[in-house]
Design a protein around this motif. Structure first.
Motif, PDB file in Angstrom:
ATOM      1  N   ALA A  57       0.742  -1.164   0.083  1.00 23.80           N
ATOM      2  CA  ALA A  57      -0.055  -0.285   0.048  1.00 23.80           C
ATOM      3  C   ALA A  57       0.794   1.199   0.083  1.00 23.80           C
ATOM      4  CB  ALA A  57      -0.979   0.000   1.303  1.00 23.80           C
ATOM      5  N   ASN A  58       1.700   1.256   0.883  1.00 28.87           N
ATOM      6  CA  ASN A  58       2.685   2.377   0.867  1.00 28.87           C
ATOM      7  C   ASN A  58       3.428   2.728  -0.671  1.00 28.87           C
ATOM      8  OD1 ASN A  58       2.937   3.951   3.667  1.00 28.87           O
ATOM      9  ND2 ASN A  58       2.678   1.795   4.201  1.00 28.87           N
ATOM     10  N   PHE A  59       4.015   1.602  -1.000  1.00 25.09           N
ATOM     11  CA  PHE A  59       4.868   1.772  -2.014  1.00 25.09           C
ATOM     12  C   PHE A  59       3.947   2.182  -3.223  1.00 25.09           C
ATOM     13  CE2 PHE A  59       8.490   0.155  -4.583  1.00 25.09           C
ATOM     14  CZ  PHE A  59       7.999  -0.040  -5.634  1.00 25.09           C
ATOM     15  N   SER A  60       2.795   1.576  -3.003  1.00 31.35           N
ATOM     16  CA  SER A  60       2.039   2.125  -4.415  1.00 31.35           C
ATOM     17  C   SER A  60       1.382   3.556  -4.364  1.00 31.35           C
ATOM     18  CB  SER A  60       0.686   1.311  -4.658  1.00 31.35           C
ATOM     19  OG  SER A  60       1.130  -0.204  -4.626  1.00 31.35           O
ATOM     20  N   ALA A  61       1.435   4.036  -3.148  1.00 29.75           N
ATOM     21  CA  ALA A  61       1.156   5.423  -2.778  1.00 29.75           C
ATOM     22  C   ALA A  61       2.308   6.419  -2.824  1.00 29.75           C
ATOM     23  CB  ALA A  61       0.586   5.339  -1.512  1.00 29.75           C
ATOM     24  N   ASN A  62       3.608   5.932  -3.326  1.00 28.97           N
ATOM     25  CA  ASN A  62       4.870   6.658  -3.417  1.00 28.97           C
ATOM     26  C   ASN A  62       5.196   7.115  -1.974  1.00 28.97           C
ATOM     27  OD1 ASN A  62       4.861   6.358  -6.127  1.00 28.97           O
ATOM     28  ND2 ASN A  62       3.753   8.114  -6.538  1.00 28.97           N
ATOM     29  N   LYS A  63       4.906   6.206  -1.084  1.00 29.53           N
ATOM     30  CA  LYS A  63       5.559   6.477   0.289  1.00 29.53           C
ATOM     31  C   LYS A  63       6.509   5.747   0.833  1.00 29.53           C
ATOM     32  CE  LYS A  63       1.136   8.760   2.154  1.00 29.53           C
ATOM     33  NZ  LYS A  63       0.034   7.827   1.907  1.00 29.53           N
ATOM     34  N   LEU A  64       6.760   4.939  -0.109  1.00 30.42           N
ATOM     35  CA  LEU A  64       7.957   3.827   0.402  1.00 30.42           C
ATOM     36  C   LEU A  64       8.984   3.636  -1.011  1.00 30.42           C
ATOM     37  CD1 LEU A  64       9.306   1.783   2.154  1.00 30.42           C
ATOM     38  CD2 LEU A  64       7.713  -0.019   1.320  1.00 30.42           C
ATOM     39  N   GLY A  65      10.164   3.931  -0.671  1.00 33.10           N
ATOM     40  CA  GLY A  65      11.040   3.770  -1.720  1.00 33.10           C
ATOM     41  C   GLY A  65      11.662   2.271  -2.207  1.00 33.10           C
ATOM     42  N   ILE A  66      12.188   1.669  -1.129  1.00 34.47           N
ATOM     43  CA  ILE A  66      12.545   0.262  -1.624  1.00 34.47           C
ATOM     44  C   ILE A  66      11.853  -0.745  -0.715  1.00 34.47           C
ATOM     45  CG2 ILE A  66      14.568  -1.145  -1.464  1.00 34.47           C
ATOM     46  CD1 ILE A  66      16.456   1.422  -1.933  1.00 34.47           C
ATOM     47  N   ALA A  67      11.533  -1.754  -1.340  1.00 33.14           N
ATOM     48  CA  ALA A  67      10.579  -2.829  -0.273  1.00 33.14           C
ATOM     49  C   ALA A  67      11.379  -4.232  -0.818  1.00 33.14           C
ATOM     50  CB  ALA A  67       9.118  -2.795  -0.646  1.00 33.14           C
ATOM     51  N   LEU A  68      11.855  -4.998   0.447  1.00 36.51           N
ATOM     52  CA  LEU A  68      12.330  -6.172   0.352  1.00 36.51           C
ATOM     53  C   LEU A  68      11.162  -7.030   0.519  1.00 36.51           C
ATOM     54  CD1 LEU A  68      15.650  -6.322   2.193  1.00 36.51           C
ATOM     55  CD2 LEU A  68      15.008  -6.095  -0.296  1.00 36.51           C
ATOM     56  N   SER A  69      10.608  -7.957  -0.675  1.00 39.16           N
ATOM     57  CA  SER A  69       9.373  -8.687  -0.394  1.00 39.16           C
ATOM     58  C   SER A  69       9.453  -9.798  -1.149  1.00 39.16           C
ATOM     59  CB  SER A  69       8.261  -7.842  -0.451  1.00 39.16           C
ATOM     60  OG  SER A  69       6.978  -8.456  -0.567  1.00 39.16           O
ATOM     61  N   SER A  70       8.364 -10.496  -1.254  1.00 44.69           N
ATOM     62  CA  SER A  70       8.290 -11.696  -2.455  1.00 44.69           C
ATOM     63  C   SER A  70       7.795 -11.355  -3.592  1.00 44.69           C
ATOM     64  CB  SER A  70       7.351 -12.615  -1.877  1.00 44.69           C
ATOM     65  OG  SER A  70       6.925 -13.446  -2.588  1.00 44.69           O
ATOM     66  N   SER A  71       8.346 -12.134  -4.905  1.00 44.09           N
ATOM     67  CA  SER A  71       7.793 -11.853  -5.987  1.00 44.09           C
ATOM     68  C   SER A  71       6.296 -11.992  -6.198  1.00 44.09           C
ATOM     69  CB  SER A  71       8.532 -13.108  -7.191  1.00 44.09           C
ATOM     70  OG  SER A  71       8.088 -14.307  -6.630  1.00 44.09           O
ATOM     71  N   ALA A 102       4.314 -10.832  -4.356  1.00 45.27           N
ATOM     72  CA  ALA A 102       3.592  -9.498  -4.202  1.00 45.27           C
ATOM     73  C   ALA A 102       3.594  -8.496  -5.434  1.00 45.27           C
ATOM     74  CB  ALA A 102       4.195  -8.701  -2.893  1.00 45.27           C
ATOM     75  N   TYR A 103       4.225  -8.883  -6.572  1.00 44.66           N
ATOM     76  CA  TYR A 103       4.402  -8.116  -7.701  1.00 44.66           C
ATOM     77  C   TYR A 103       2.974  -7.695  -8.344  1.00 44.66           C
ATOM     78  CZ  TYR A 103       5.986  -6.760 -12.131  1.00 44.66           C
ATOM     79  OH  TYR A 103       6.342  -5.813 -13.353  1.00 44.66           O
ATOM     80  N   THR A 104       1.723  -8.451  -8.063  1.00 49.14           N
ATOM     81  CA  THR A 104       0.572  -8.243  -8.498  1.00 49.14           C
ATOM     82  C   THR A 104      -0.145  -7.035  -7.870  1.00 49.14           C
ATOM     83  OG1 THR A 104      -0.345  -9.892  -7.384  1.00 49.14           O
ATOM     84  CG2 THR A 104       0.137 -10.341  -9.892  1.00 49.14           C
ATOM     85  N   VAL A 105       0.597  -6.682  -6.581  1.00 48.49           N
ATOM     86  CA  VAL A 105      -0.108  -5.710  -5.940  1.00 48.49           C
ATOM     87  C   VAL A 105       0.809  -4.301  -5.611  1.00 48.49           C
ATOM     88  CG1 VAL A 105      -1.770  -7.039  -4.760  1.00 48.49           C
ATOM     89  CG2 VAL A 105       0.638  -6.859  -3.667  1.00 48.49           C
ATOM     90  N   MET A 106       2.118  -4.433  -6.165  1.00 45.14           N
ATOM     91  CA  MET A 106       2.857  -3.373  -6.014  1.00 45.14           C
ATOM     92  C   MET A 106       2.505  -2.718  -7.320  1.00 45.14           C
ATOM     93  SD  MET A 106       5.043  -3.491  -3.568  1.00 45.14           S
ATOM     94  CE  MET A 106       5.836  -4.774  -2.292  1.00 45.14           C
ATOM     95  N   GLY A 107       2.017  -1.259  -7.368  1.00 50.32           N
ATOM     96  CA  GLY A 107       1.786  -0.731  -8.636  1.00 50.32           C
ATOM     97  C   GLY A 107       2.060   0.560  -8.521  1.00 50.32           C
TER      98      GLY A 107
END
Lengths: 471, 267
Positions: free
Chosen positions: A295-309, A311-316
């Motif tokens: 949610a934060n990444f997509s809202a441009n509030k988070l620069g780098i996220a270490l997560s799982s592949s 989660a690619y469909t919800v990183m937008g």
């Protein structure tokens, strides 16, 4: 009817008459009530044992296969579609009944109960870390046994690391259904705003920290976020540092795991860097709410996220996401990020051979290129079958440069015990201990002491698991 | 009534509004999110598409009906058996009513997790797996509800009891025409308590059912949310559907719920 107060207070339940009659009445009622209570219980127990069918053949010879899965979200519709396609193609011969069973943990608990009541499914999806649990339970028929003489099954289509992950020395034990890899997502907008070049992503964790600090300083957004609901990220960072987190040899050499290593200098240093980022406000601690990262990444509030592949469909949005190789914490040749995902186990239980073979057919279908391409498209998991890249949906997916990064990482992961990760049935216990200690350290306790604490707790938990599993 | 100045009255109202907003915030978030959120949780135009997506991936209406049936049966079972048991303990002169009460209280001291496995084995051996009765059967009686009613009945004035018996009322007439109307708040509070916990049951329904058609809504909506990726809007739509009935119930019977805390005192 005039009842005296006397009668009400001296009898249990008045039916007229004197006290003596009341007593006889009482005894009568007691016997009647007891009999009334016992008879239904006896009747019900007589029904027992009659309905223990798990899956049966209908008179026409159609084999019923029960499939338990834990994939949720976008995956459900795809699984339903794949199941109905399979049923149509095998009409009259095999019928698959798929049912969602809650999270992997809930499904495992249900499975344990089902083993006792002899109502296990024919084929079951468990996550990768439950591999050792399924082996220890001795409830599954290994795939290499079912594949004997089966020319249609070729395990070379499985990516090498996945094949090794789900095998033992004799061959494949379960069929990988989907694969995920840990990855790094970079927010293009925030990175360029901070003067960094997303096409030259950071390669080591130190560089990631530098990027995070720069992004936070120049844009005010959070620089770093990670998957925090269990200790998976900490395990991956240890693996990319070339470390076996479980002793001996991550449990990959047949010997059962007896303890974990989390307090080495490299690990403590890396974890401390994360803690420092959270403390200084550069990092966003999302606790158990992994969806907050997206949610934060997509809202441009988070620069780098270490997560799982996955989660690619919800990183937008899609054009703002740059996927990069997971950062390494050392330059060891054995180092490599762990893979995750889930696999399908054919259950022995009291299922007939015909049923197990039918379940294997269904498993092979889910592993076929077409099914894999569809599944990857809707979930963001990676193909467990390399041929899926040639399917139309697969080609469309591979056209995305971000997806290519995932597959490159998967293909270049070395086949060492480090990158295969820990194999023990006590994994959930270990994860619980490590993340609890890490959260202690985040609240102010010393990192090295917390990690040593985790090691001690985990050793006790592992010992009790090994005892229960008779290892 | 204490006379308050307009200012302090206004302040009290403001405080009430703020507290209400804080408590209602999660509920508001769910409904607003269900109508407006897209996949990653960002707001877009209000639409019902999330609800239709949720309805497509599982038999939503069927599961809501299942939940309603289970809740009604479970609540009815608990209330009826509790009233009868508490009545017997309090009004039918047992030699040692405390002993009988202890039996019910003992059931409260046994954690649910210890009985789940044996209940599952029993239900399986009876062939009730994947049926609705399997979901509410183990919970048709609840020790806590018995305790609640016994407390309410104990504080019932004995003079009324004696007067009723003198006027010729038998047990059932007394119960329906005198006792229950007076202890109405306890009955309502206990009903709502049982109904809410019956509606919210998750692990037991998950354990004893397999097909989506026989599942309850609480189990159904967990299917919408994946561990690593899920469509925020659809998940919230499912949650909205799941909390709607209990929300309506709570709002309608607000006064009686507050009465539950004074269930013991009748005066």
């Amino acid at each position: 009817m005039n009842r005296s107060k006397q009668q009400f207070t001296t009898q249990v339940c008045p039916y007229g008459g004197g006290v003596m009659k009341g007593r006889i009445m009482r005894k009568h009622r007691l016997i009647t009530l007891t009999a009334a209570a016992i008879i239904p219980v006896m009747a019900l127990s007589a029904c027992g044992g009659a309905k223990n069918e798990t899956a049966s053949s209908t008179p026409q010879g159609e084999q019923t296969v029960t499939f338990w899965y834990s994939s949720a979200g976008h995956a459900v519709q795809t699984i339903n579609d794949l199941v109905s396609t399979f049923n149509k193609e095998h009409e009259g011969k095999i019928k698959v009944k798929a049912s969602y069973q809650g999270s992997y943990t809930d499904a495992q608990q249900k499975f344990s109960a089902a083993v006792q009541s002899k109502s296990t499914p024919s084929i079951m999806q468990t996550d990768g870390t439950s591999t050792a649990f399924m082996i220890d339970s001795k409830q599954a028929t290994p795939i290499y046994e079912l594949a004997k003489g089966d020319k249609s099954f070729d395990d070379s289509v499985v990516p090498a690391i996945a094949r090794k992950y789900y095998s033992d020395s004799k061959g494949m034990l379960s069929l990988p259904m989907s694969i995920s890899v840990p990855t790094m997502y970079i927010n293009k907008q925030l990175a360029t705003q901070a003067g960094l070049d997303p096409s030259n992503p950071p390669l080591t964790f130190d560089e990631v920290v530098q990027w995070a600090n720069t992004i936070h300083a120049k844009t005010g957004a959070y620089g770093y976020g990670q998957y925090m609901s269990d200790s998976w990220m900490l395990e991956v960072l240890s693996a990319t540092g070339g470390m076996n987190i479980c002793n001996p040899d991550n449990g990959q050499n047949g010997k059962p795991v007896t303890g974990i290593t989390m307090s080495s200098d490299l690990q403590v240093k890396t974890f401390q860097k994360i803690a420092d980022m959270f403390k200084s406000g550069v990092g966003l601690n999302t606790g158990t709410r992994n969806t907050d990262v997206a949610a934060n990444f997509s809202a441009n509030k988070l620069g780098i996220a270490l997560s799982s592949s996955a989660a690619y469909t919800v990183m937008g949005p899609a054009d703002n996401v740059v996927v990069a190789q997971f950062p390494s914490t050392s330059s060891s040749k054995k180092a490599g990020p762990l893979m995750g995902g889930n696999s399908l186990w054919v259950i022995k239980g009291n299922h007939s051979e015909a049923e197990q073979k039918a379940a294997f057919e269904f498993g092979k279908y889910l592993m076929s290129p077409h099914a894999q391409a569809l599944f990857s498209k809707s979930t963001g998991y990676l193909f467990a079958n390399k041929e899926a890249a040639k399917e139309p949906e697969g080609k469309a997916l591979m056209a995305d440069p971000n997806m290519k990064v995932f597959y490159k990482q998967l293909d270049t992961t070395p086949l060492s015990s480090v990158s295969l990760g820990c194999r023990t049935g006590a994994f959930p216990l270990i994860r619980k201990d490590v993340i609890a200690s890490f959260n202690d350290a985040l609240s102010g306790k010393d990192m090295k002491a917390s990690m040593q604490d985790a090691e001690t707790k985990a050793a006790t938990d592992i010992a009790s698991y090994n005892k229960a599993a008779k290892k | 009534m204490v006379r308050r100045s307009k200012l302090s009255q206004g302040l009290m109202v403001l405080l009430g509004i703020i507290l209400t907003a804080i408590v209602l915030l999660p509920v508001l978030y769910i409904f607003i999110g269900a109508l407006t959120f897209n996949a990653s949780g960002n707001v877009s135009r209000p639409t019902f598409s999330n609800f239709t997506s949720a309805a497509r991936s599982m038999p939503l209406v069927r599961q809501v009906c299942n939940s309603i049936v289970v809740t009604v049966c479970q609540t009815a079972g608990q209330i009826i058996t509790a009233i009868l048991a508490a009545y017997a303990i309090v009004f039918c002169n047992f030699k040692r009513p405390q002993l009988w009460m202890m039996v019910f209280l003992l059931s409260l001291m046994i954690p649910g997790e210890t009985t789940i496995l044996s209940n599952y084995l029993s239900v399986t051996s009876w062939g009730l797996i994947d049926t609705l009765p399997a979901i509410f059967l183990p919970y048709l009686v609840q020790g806590f509800t018995v305790f609640l009613f016994r407390q309410a009945f104990r504080s019932f004035p004995s003079e009324l009891r004696d007067a009723a018996s003198i006027d010729g009322a038998g047990h059932f007439r007394f119960m329906f025409h005198v006792l229950l109307p007076i202890t109405q708040s306890t009955v309502l509070a206990a009903t709502i308590n049982s109904a809410v916990s019956a509606w919210n049951g998750y692990f037991w329904p998950l354990l004893v059912t397999n097909s989506p058609e026989s599942r309850t809504i609480q189990v159904g909506i967990t299917q919408l949310s994946g561990a690593e990726s899920s469509h925020m809007g659809v998940v919230l739509a499912g949650s909205a559907i799941a909390i709607l009935p209990t929300l309506i119930l709570t709002l309608c019977f607000n006064k009686s719920l507050r009465g539950m805390t004074v269930a013991g005192g009748l005066k």
